[in-house]
Motif scaffolding. Structure first.
Motif, PDB file in Angstrom:
ATOM      1  N   ALA A 194       0.849  -1.192   0.000  1.00  0.00           N
ATOM      2  CA  ALA A 194       0.000   0.000   0.000  1.00  0.00           C
ATOM      3  C   ALA A 194       0.885   1.242   0.000  1.00  0.00           C
ATOM      4  O   ALA A 194       2.019   1.206   0.468  1.00  0.00           O
ATOM      5  N   GLU A 195       0.348   2.321  -0.561  1.00  0.00           N
ATOM      6  CA  GLU A 195       1.034   3.607  -0.564  1.00  0.00           C
ATOM      7  C   GLU A 195       0.028   4.703  -0.276  1.00  0.00           C
ATOM      8  O   GLU A 195      -1.177   4.533  -0.499  1.00  0.00           O
ATOM      9  N   ILE A 196       0.537   5.818   0.211  1.00  0.00           N
ATOM     10  CA  ILE A 196      -0.304   6.993   0.431  1.00  0.00           C
ATOM     11  C   ILE A 196      -0.471   7.697  -0.905  1.00  0.00           C
ATOM     12  O   ILE A 196       0.508   8.004  -1.588  1.00  0.00           O
ATOM     13  N   VAL A 197      -1.703   7.946  -1.277  1.00  0.00           N
ATOM     14  CA  VAL A 197      -2.021   8.604  -2.535  1.00  0.00           C
ATOM     15  C   VAL A 197      -2.568   9.997  -2.226  1.00  0.00           C
ATOM     16  O   VAL A 197      -3.532  10.138  -1.477  1.00  0.00           O
ATOM     17  N   GLY A 198      -1.909  11.009  -2.752  1.00  0.00           N
ATOM     18  CA  GLY A 198      -2.399  12.376  -2.595  1.00  0.00           C
ATOM     19  C   GLY A 198      -1.794  13.144  -1.441  1.00  0.00           C
ATOM     20  O   GLY A 198      -2.332  14.181  -1.057  1.00  0.00           O
ATOM     21  N   GLY A 199      -0.668  12.676  -0.903  1.00  0.00           N
ATOM     22  CA  GLY A 199      -0.042  13.425   0.179  1.00  0.00           C
ATOM     23  C   GLY A 199       0.818  12.560   1.057  1.00  0.00           C
ATOM     24  O   GLY A 199       1.428  11.589   0.618  1.00  0.00           O
ATOM     25  N   THR A 200       0.832  12.900   2.351  1.00  0.00           N
ATOM     26  CA  THR A 200       1.658  12.221   3.347  1.00  0.00           C
ATOM     27  C   THR A 200       0.764  11.745   4.496  1.00  0.00           C
ATOM     28  O   THR A 200      -0.454  11.949   4.462  1.00  0.00           O
ATOM     29  N   LYS A 246      10.009   1.746  10.760  1.00  0.00           N
ATOM     30  CA  LYS A 246      10.586   1.338   9.481  1.00  0.00           C
ATOM     31  C   LYS A 246      10.461   2.448   8.436  1.00  0.00           C
ATOM     32  O   LYS A 246       9.366   2.858   8.080  1.00  0.00           O
ATOM     33  N   GLN A 247      11.613   2.903   7.961  1.00  0.00           N
ATOM     34  CA  GLN A 247      11.655   3.968   6.962  1.00  0.00           C
ATOM     35  C   GLN A 247      10.919   3.554   5.688  1.00  0.00           C
ATOM     36  O   GLN A 247      10.927   2.386   5.320  1.00  0.00           O
ATOM     37  N   SER A 248      10.282   4.503   5.057  1.00  0.00           N
ATOM     38  CA  SER A 248       9.593   4.397   3.766  1.00  0.00           C
ATOM     39  C   SER A 248       8.210   3.772   3.841  1.00  0.00           C
ATOM     40  O   SER A 248       7.463   3.823   2.870  1.00  0.00           O
ATOM     41  N   SER A 249       7.845   3.191   4.960  1.00  0.00           N
ATOM     42  CA  SER A 249       6.535   2.566   5.115  1.00  0.00           C
ATOM     43  C   SER A 249       5.429   3.618   5.112  1.00  0.00           C
ATOM     44  O   SER A 249       5.605   4.708   5.662  1.00  0.00           O
ATOM     45  N   PRO A 250       4.258   3.293   4.537  1.00  0.00           N
ATOM     46  CA  PRO A 250       3.141   4.247   4.582  1.00  0.00           C
ATOM     47  C   PRO A 250       2.600   4.450   5.995  1.00  0.00           C
ATOM     48  O   PRO A 250       1.895   5.416   6.248  1.00  0.00           O
ATOM     49  N   SER A 251       2.938   3.561   6.910  1.00  0.00           N
ATOM     50  CA  SER A 251       2.597   3.749   8.324  1.00  0.00           C
ATOM     51  C   SER A 251       3.740   4.403   9.070  1.00  0.00           C
ATOM     52  O   SER A 251       3.549   5.350   9.819  1.00  0.00           O
ATOM     53  N   ALA A 274      10.904   9.987   7.389  1.00  0.00           N
ATOM     54  CA  ALA A 274      11.518  11.049   6.583  1.00  0.00           C
ATOM     55  C   ALA A 274      11.130  10.946   5.119  1.00  0.00           C
ATOM     56  O   ALA A 274      11.114  11.937   4.408  1.00  0.00           O
ATOM     57  N   ARG A 275      10.816   9.728   4.678  1.00  0.00           N
ATOM     58  CA  ARG A 275      10.414   9.550   3.279  1.00  0.00           C
ATOM     59  C   ARG A 275       9.428   8.396   3.178  1.00  0.00           C
ATOM     60  O   ARG A 275       9.429   7.469   3.996  1.00  0.00           O
ATOM     61  N   ILE A 276       8.589   8.498   2.160  1.00  0.00           N
ATOM     62  CA  ILE A 276       7.576   7.482   1.875  1.00  0.00           C
ATOM     63  C   ILE A 276       7.508   7.307   0.366  1.00  0.00           C
ATOM     64  O   ILE A 276       8.018   8.141  -0.393  1.00  0.00           O
ATOM     65  N   TYR A 277       6.872   6.239  -0.069  1.00  0.00           N
ATOM     66  CA  TYR A 277       6.644   6.064  -1.502  1.00  0.00           C
ATOM     67  C   TYR A 277       5.618   7.083  -1.966  1.00  0.00           C
ATOM     68  O   TYR A 277       4.749   7.506  -1.207  1.00  0.00           O
ATOM     69  N   ASP A 278       5.721   7.479  -3.235  1.00  0.00           N
ATOM     70  CA  ASP A 278       4.952   8.622  -3.738  1.00  0.00           C
ATOM     71  C   ASP A 278       3.511   8.324  -4.142  1.00  0.00           C
ATOM     72  O   ASP A 278       2.798   9.208  -4.604  1.00  0.00           O
ATOM     73  N   ILE A 302       9.448  10.052  -1.833  1.00  0.00           N
ATOM     74  CA  ILE A 302       9.365  11.500  -1.650  1.00  0.00           C
ATOM     75  C   ILE A 302       9.566  11.824  -0.173  1.00  0.00           C
ATOM     76  O   ILE A 302       9.366  10.962   0.688  1.00  0.00           O
ATOM     77  N   PRO A 303       9.938  13.069   0.128  1.00  0.00           N
ATOM     78  CA  PRO A 303       9.996  13.467   1.537  1.00  0.00           C
ATOM     79  C   PRO A 303       8.596  13.392   2.146  1.00  0.00           C
ATOM     80  O   PRO A 303       7.615  13.776   1.505  1.00  0.00           O
ATOM     81  N   GLY A 304       8.504  12.866   3.336  1.00  0.00           N
ATOM     82  CA  GLY A 304       7.210  12.783   3.996  1.00  0.00           C
ATOM     83  C   GLY A 304       7.222  11.712   5.061  1.00  0.00           C
ATOM     84  O   GLY A 304       8.185  10.953   5.184  1.00  0.00           O
ATOM     85  N   VAL A 305       6.144  11.644   5.814  1.00  0.00           N
ATOM     86  CA  VAL A 305       6.020  10.678   6.901  1.00  0.00           C
ATOM     87  C   VAL A 305       4.791   9.818   6.703  1.00  0.00           C
ATOM     88  O   VAL A 305       3.826  10.229   6.059  1.00  0.00           O
ATOM     89  N   GLY A 306       4.839   8.630   7.294  1.00  0.00           N
ATOM     90  CA  GLY A 306       3.693   7.738   7.269  1.00  0.00           C
ATOM     91  C   GLY A 306       2.644   8.158   8.287  1.00  0.00           C
ATOM     92  O   GLY A 306       2.844   9.076   9.085  1.00  0.00           O
ATOM     93  N   VAL A 307       1.529   7.471   8.265  1.00  0.00           N
ATOM     94  CA  VAL A 307       0.374   7.821   9.102  1.00  0.00           C
ATOM     95  C   VAL A 307       0.714   7.718  10.592  1.00  0.00           C
ATOM     96  O   VAL A 307       0.448   8.644  11.367  1.00  0.00           O
ATOM     97  N   THR A 308       1.301   6.612  11.010  1.00  0.00           N
ATOM     98  CA  THR A 308       1.633   6.437  12.424  1.00  0.00           C
ATOM     99  C   THR A 308       2.717   7.409  12.866  1.00  0.00           C
ATOM    100  O   THR A 308       2.616   8.011  13.942  1.00  0.00           O
TER     101      THR A 308
END
Length: 171
Positions: free
Chosen positions: A58-64, A109-114, A118-122, A130-136
């Motif tokens: 899963a990935e975050i769609v439309g933001g962080t 865990k880095q890059s996870s949508p949760s 510092a970064r997540i999948y786009d 992309i720069p950003g954080v997961g939901v948790t």
């Protein structure tokens, strides 16, 4: 009398538990040791929110993660299923555990949508980050809990001076 060291939350996959979307782990020896010493508490926000293991990526769609919490973005898996509610539920369950255990920091865990700190999948499922954080990570930070990734373990050692002084060369 020696003060009790602070407890931290850690992504369960980093402690060697096979809870990642693909049924594998991302074991980090130092984190696994902290759990065995009772210094860290494992959490998997996705499992806590009701996601199975294994599960579709899963990935975050439309933001962080902040946008997901604000209702401006969604978490969608590769089949197109909207799993936002599970990710948000898992984030709040993780926060409950942090409060219950008195955790003031988390290694996620880095890059996870949760868990990405510092970064997540786009959100395009192309592997681009992309720069950003997961939901948790977003929720924990909003509530004053320091969030680091497995790439920042030395910084956590500084926050936990009683951790036995482990350094990368001790691994």
């Amino acid at each position: 009398m020696r003060a009790e060291p602070s407890r931290i939350l850690v992504s369960a996959c980093l402690a060697g538990l096979k809870v990642r979307y693909n049924g594998l782990d991302s074991r980090e020896e130092r984190i696994e040791r902290w759990v065995l010493e009772g210094r860290a508490v494992t959490v998997c926000p996705e499992v806590l929110g009701g996601c199975p293991t294994p599960r579709e990526p899963a990935e975050i769609v439309g933001g962080t993660g902040e946008d997901v919490l604000a209702g401006r973005a969604r978490v969608v898996d590769t089949t197109g299923a909207d799993v936002t509610d599970k990710f948000v539920r898992g984030a709040y369950e993780t926060l409950r555990i942090a409060r219950e255990t008195g955790a003031s920091a988390a290694v996620l865990k880095q890059s996870s949508p949760s868990c990405g700190s510092a970064r997540i999948y786009d959100g395009t499922y192309t592997g681009r980050k992309i720069p950003g954080v997961g939901v948790t990570a977003a929720l924990l930070r909003r509530e004053g809990i320091a969030v680091l990734s497995e790439e920042e373990l030395d910084e956590l050692d500084e926050l936990m001076p009683d951790s036995g002084g482990s350094r990368p060369d001790d691994r």
